[in-house]
Design a protein around this motif. Structure first.
Motif, PDB file in Angstrom:
ATOM      1  N   VAL A   1       0.834  -1.204   0.000  1.00 36.49           N
ATOM      2  CA  VAL A   1       0.000   0.000   0.000  1.00 36.49           C
ATOM      3  C   VAL A   1       0.870   1.255   0.000  1.00 36.49           C
ATOM      4  N   PHE A   2       0.585   2.137  -0.919  1.00 35.62           N
ATOM      5  CA  PHE A   2       1.237   3.448  -0.997  1.00 35.62           C
ATOM      6  C   PHE A   2       0.594   4.387   0.021  1.00 35.62           C
ATOM      7  N   ARG A   3       1.429   5.138   0.757  1.00 34.09           N
ATOM      8  CA  ARG A   3       0.923   5.968   1.845  1.00 34.09           C
ATOM      9  C   ARG A   3       0.610   7.405   1.436  1.00 34.09           C
ATOM     10  N   GLY A   4       0.743   7.722   0.168  1.00 32.20           N
ATOM     11  CA  GLY A   4       0.180   8.994  -0.282  1.00 32.20           C
ATOM     12  C   GLY A   4       1.133  10.066  -0.750  1.00 32.20           C
ATOM     13  N   GLU A   5       2.447   9.966  -0.448  1.00 34.39           N
ATOM     14  CA  GLU A   5       3.364  11.012  -0.868  1.00 34.39           C
ATOM     15  C   GLU A   5       4.623  10.410  -1.482  1.00 34.39           C
ATOM     16  N   CYS A   6       5.035  10.940  -2.617  1.00 36.29           N
ATOM     17  CA  CYS A   6       6.282  10.498  -3.256  1.00 36.29           C
ATOM     18  C   CYS A   6       7.423  11.289  -2.623  1.00 36.29           C
ATOM     19  N   CYS A   7       7.897  10.802  -1.509  1.00 37.38           N
ATOM     20  CA  CYS A   7       8.934  11.483  -0.739  1.00 37.38           C
ATOM     21  C   CYS A   7      10.032  10.478  -0.388  1.00 37.38           C
ATOM     22  N   ASP A   8      11.159  10.976   0.079  1.00 36.80           N
ATOM     23  CA  ASP A   8      12.304  10.107   0.345  1.00 36.80           C
ATOM     24  C   ASP A   8      11.990   9.026   1.372  1.00 36.80           C
ATOM     25  N   SER A   9      11.234   9.375   2.408  1.00 37.18           N
ATOM     26  CA  SER A   9      10.943   8.390   3.448  1.00 37.18           C
ATOM     27  C   SER A   9      10.064   7.260   2.917  1.00 37.18           C
ATOM     28  N   GLU A  10       9.090   7.587   2.068  1.00 40.80           N
ATOM     29  CA  GLU A  10       8.210   6.557   1.517  1.00 40.80           C
ATOM     30  C   GLU A  10       8.962   5.683   0.511  1.00 40.80           C
ATOM     31  N   ILE A  11       9.804   6.298  -0.299  1.00 40.91           N
ATOM     32  CA  ILE A  11      10.602   5.526  -1.251  1.00 40.91           C
ATOM     33  C   ILE A  11      11.521   4.554  -0.510  1.00 40.91           C
ATOM     34  N   SER A  12      12.160   5.013   0.558  1.00 44.78           N
ATOM     35  CA  SER A  12      13.059   4.150   1.336  1.00 44.78           C
ATOM     36  C   SER A  12      12.300   2.996   1.979  1.00 44.78           C
ATOM     37  N   ARG A  13      11.121   3.304   2.535  1.00 44.36           N
ATOM     38  CA  ARG A  13      10.307   2.263   3.175  1.00 44.36           C
ATOM     39  C   ARG A  13       9.940   1.175   2.164  1.00 44.36           C
ATOM     40  N   LEU A  14       9.472   1.578   1.019  1.00 51.37           N
ATOM     41  CA  LEU A  14       9.019   0.614   0.019  1.00 51.37           C
ATOM     42  C   LEU A  14      10.184  -0.114  -0.650  1.00 51.37           C
ATOM     43  N   LYS A  15      11.308   0.562  -0.779  1.00 52.63           N
ATOM     44  CA  LYS A  15      12.489  -0.098  -1.338  1.00 52.63           C
ATOM     45  C   LYS A  15      12.895  -1.287  -0.463  1.00 52.63           C
ATOM     46  N   GLU A  16      12.893  -1.091   0.842  1.00 51.69           N
ATOM     47  CA  GLU A  16      13.261  -2.186   1.752  1.00 51.69           C
ATOM     48  C   GLU A  16      12.244  -3.321   1.684  1.00 51.69           C
ATOM     49  N   LEU A  17      10.958  -2.970   1.575  1.00 53.49           N
ATOM     50  CA  LEU A  17       9.932  -4.014   1.450  1.00 53.49           C
ATOM     51  C   LEU A  17      10.092  -4.782   0.146  1.00 53.49           C
TER      52      LEU A  17
ATOM     53  N   LEU B   1      11.383  10.104 -15.115  1.00 49.15           N
ATOM     54  CA  LEU B   1      11.439  11.199 -14.153  1.00 49.15           C
ATOM     55  C   LEU B   1      10.533  10.885 -12.978  1.00 49.15           C
ATOM     56  N   SER B   2      11.001  11.177 -11.773  1.00 48.26           N
ATOM     57  CA  SER B   2      10.140  11.140 -10.590  1.00 48.26           C
ATOM     58  C   SER B   2      10.190  12.510  -9.930  1.00 48.26           C
ATOM     59  N   VAL B   3       9.027  13.041  -9.576  1.00 52.64           N
ATOM     60  CA  VAL B   3       8.958  14.316  -8.861  1.00 52.64           C
ATOM     61  C   VAL B   3       8.921  14.002  -7.374  1.00 52.64           C
ATOM     62  N   ILE B   4       9.937  14.464  -6.658  1.00 52.91           N
ATOM     63  CA  ILE B   4      10.070  14.163  -5.239  1.00 52.91           C
ATOM     64  C   ILE B   4       9.582  15.355  -4.429  1.00 52.91           C
ATOM     65  N   TYR B   5       8.726  15.065  -3.445  1.00 55.44           N
ATOM     66  CA  TYR B   5       8.184  16.086  -2.554  1.00 55.44           C
ATOM     67  C   TYR B   5       8.707  15.862  -1.136  1.00 55.44           C
ATOM     68  N   SER B   6       8.512  16.849  -0.283  1.00 52.71           N
ATOM     69  CA  SER B   6       8.783  16.656   1.141  1.00 52.71           C
ATOM     70  C   SER B   6       7.665  15.821   1.747  1.00 52.71           C
ATOM     71  N   ASP B   7       7.837  15.383   2.975  1.00 55.25           N
ATOM     72  CA  ASP B   7       6.781  14.627   3.649  1.00 55.25           C
ATOM     73  C   ASP B   7       5.491  15.435   3.736  1.00 55.25           C
TER      74      ASP B   7
ATOM     75  N   LEU C   1       3.647  27.212  -6.734  1.00 57.94           N
ATOM     76  CA  LEU C   1       2.332  27.230  -6.098  1.00 57.94           C
ATOM     77  C   LEU C   1       2.221  26.244  -4.936  1.00 57.94           C
ATOM     78  N   THR C   2       3.103  25.237  -4.896  1.00 59.27           N
ATOM     79  CA  THR C   2       3.050  24.289  -3.776  1.00 59.27           C
ATOM     80  C   THR C   2       3.403  24.963  -2.454  1.00 59.27           C
ATOM     81  N   ALA C   3       3.968  26.165  -2.505  1.00 53.78           N
ATOM     82  CA  ALA C   3       4.259  26.894  -1.272  1.00 53.78           C
ATOM     83  C   ALA C   3       2.997  27.432  -0.611  1.00 53.78           C
ATOM     84  N   LEU C   4       1.891  27.462  -1.357  1.00 52.51           N
ATOM     85  CA  LEU C   4       0.622  27.940  -0.801  1.00 52.51           C
ATOM     86  C   LEU C   4      -0.208  26.742  -0.345  1.00 52.51           C
ATOM     87  N   GLU C   5      -0.485  26.687   0.939  1.00 59.33           N
ATOM     88  CA  GLU C   5      -1.190  25.525   1.483  1.00 59.33           C
ATOM     89  C   GLU C   5      -2.552  25.327   0.834  1.00 59.33           C
TER      90      GLU C   5
END
Length: 366
Positions: free
Chosen positions: A63-79, A127-133, A260-264
């Motif tokens: 299951v993907f947890r919703g954000e393409c970020c370094d922590s999620e990529i690392s978690r899934l890579k290990e799995l 290409l992968s677009v990487i976001y913060s958590d 625009l991602t700087a605007l919540e």
């Protein structure tokens, strides 16, 4: 520098193709690591299981947890490494695709991308677009190759909410204008070369297909049917835009999206919805002819894409926050540097306000 065009090794699009996923994937691997959402798994597993019985393949779901970020990529890579699988399969939307591609890159594995929506051009790109958590744009991860395979089941895609298809049109809308800007500036494209004639033609075909079939496709999907217009728009959103942006290059529209991602308030919008407004901002930066600007705004309004800051959820814009957007968009590492003239945060700020004013003007004219 050489002219370079990149594309997936194989692109497959048709009705009911999801059940053939394992048959198509067998040439790449037999142990599928399938990344999808919880709800997505429920929609796609029956068809995949039907086809699985006719092959020697196995399927392992995560299951993907919703954000393409370094922590999620690392978690899934290990799995993935622990699973013993030999093929990454990303099924869902753009962030799942980008995460699957990143996992495949870091583990040196083949990857198959299966869009269930046509909301971005991510499926075909290297290409992968990487976001913060927290969902703020961080960086682009440029990959050495496009996905090994992209498989699109148009029955599945046409049943997705209309807004997702329209968002894909917004992402695709930028393709021609950004490629054109890169061609004018002789910029390097996303795969490290100059623009080929083929890439430029695909980018233009993408725009022409949107104008010809966008409204018809939106009406069909609104009524949960898959017509020829829907098939054409799915191809435009997914393949033509994917090849066009990557081999044509990125310029103003996507940089504005990143700003625009700087605007919540904009976090609730889809990628392509913000890119559509970014296209208007780019056209303002270019001082595009009025006829062209009007054509783009008319298209956006006809299919339901944002043309004003208010449409993006920014009801009360103030100069300080918009300057933050402009500064982030004009950051040295982003793609506004591919425009054929100098761009500064101040000129971006002015273009954002001008695009917003144009959007409000044409809304009043209707």
């Amino acid at each position: 520098m050489a002219n370079i065009i990149a594309s997936p090794t194989r692109y497959i699009q048709g009705k009911g193709e999801l059940k053939n996923l394992c048959k198509h994937a067998e040439r790449l691997g037999s142990k599928l690591f399938i990344l999808t959402s919880n709800s997505g798994r429920g929609r796609v597993e029956p068809a995949i299981s039907e086809g699985l019985r006719e092959t020697e393949c196995t399927a392992h779901y995560e299951v993907f947890r919703g954000e393409c970020c370094d922590s999620e990529i690392s978690r899934l890579k290990e799995l993935y490494l622990a699973s013993g699988c030999d093929l990454v399969v990303g099924i869902g939307g753009g962030k799942i695709h980008d995460t699957a591609k990143a996992i495949a890159y870091y583990t040196k594995s083949p990857v198959v991308i299966v869009p269930t929506i046509a909301s971005t051009d991510a499926p075909c790109s290297a290409l992968s677009v990487i976001y913060s958590d927290a969902g703020v744009f961080d960086r682009y991860l440029f990959l050495p190759a496009s996905p090994n395979m992209v498989l699109v089941d148009t029955d599945v895609v046409s049943q997705a909410p209309l807004r997702l298809l329209v968002s894909g049109m917004g992402d695709a809308l930028a393709t021609y204008f950004e490629a054109r800007a890169c061609q004018r500036s002789n910029a390097t494209n996303c795969v490290g070369g100059k623009i080929t004639l083929a890439a430029m033609r695909l980018a233009r075909l993408c725009y022409d297909t949107l104008l010809a079939d966008g409204v018809k496709a939106a009406l069909a999907v609104q009524n949960k049917v898959c017509t020829r217009a829907v098939e054409n728009i799915i191809e435009a959103n997914t393949y033509l835009s994917g090849i066009g942006f990557e081999s044509g290059g990125l310029a103003g529209a996507h940089a504005i999206h990143n700003g625009l991602t700087a605007l919540e308030e904009t976090h609730a919008l889809y990628h392509g919805e913000k890119v559509a407004f970014g296209t208007l901002v780019q056209l303002m930066l270019e001082n595009a002819p009025e006829e062209e600007l009007e054509e783009v705004i008319d298209f956006c309004m006809a299919v339901g894409l944002p043309t004003t800051l208010a449409d993006l959820g920014v009801k009360e814009p103030d100069s300080k926050r918009l300057m933050e957007v402009a500064t982030l968009a004009a950051a040295p590492g982003d793609t506004l540097g591919n425009m054929p003239f100098e761009v500064t945060p101040q000129t971006v700020y002015a273009a954002i306000l001008a695009a917003d004013a144009a959007g409000r003007y044409y809304k009043e004219e209707v």
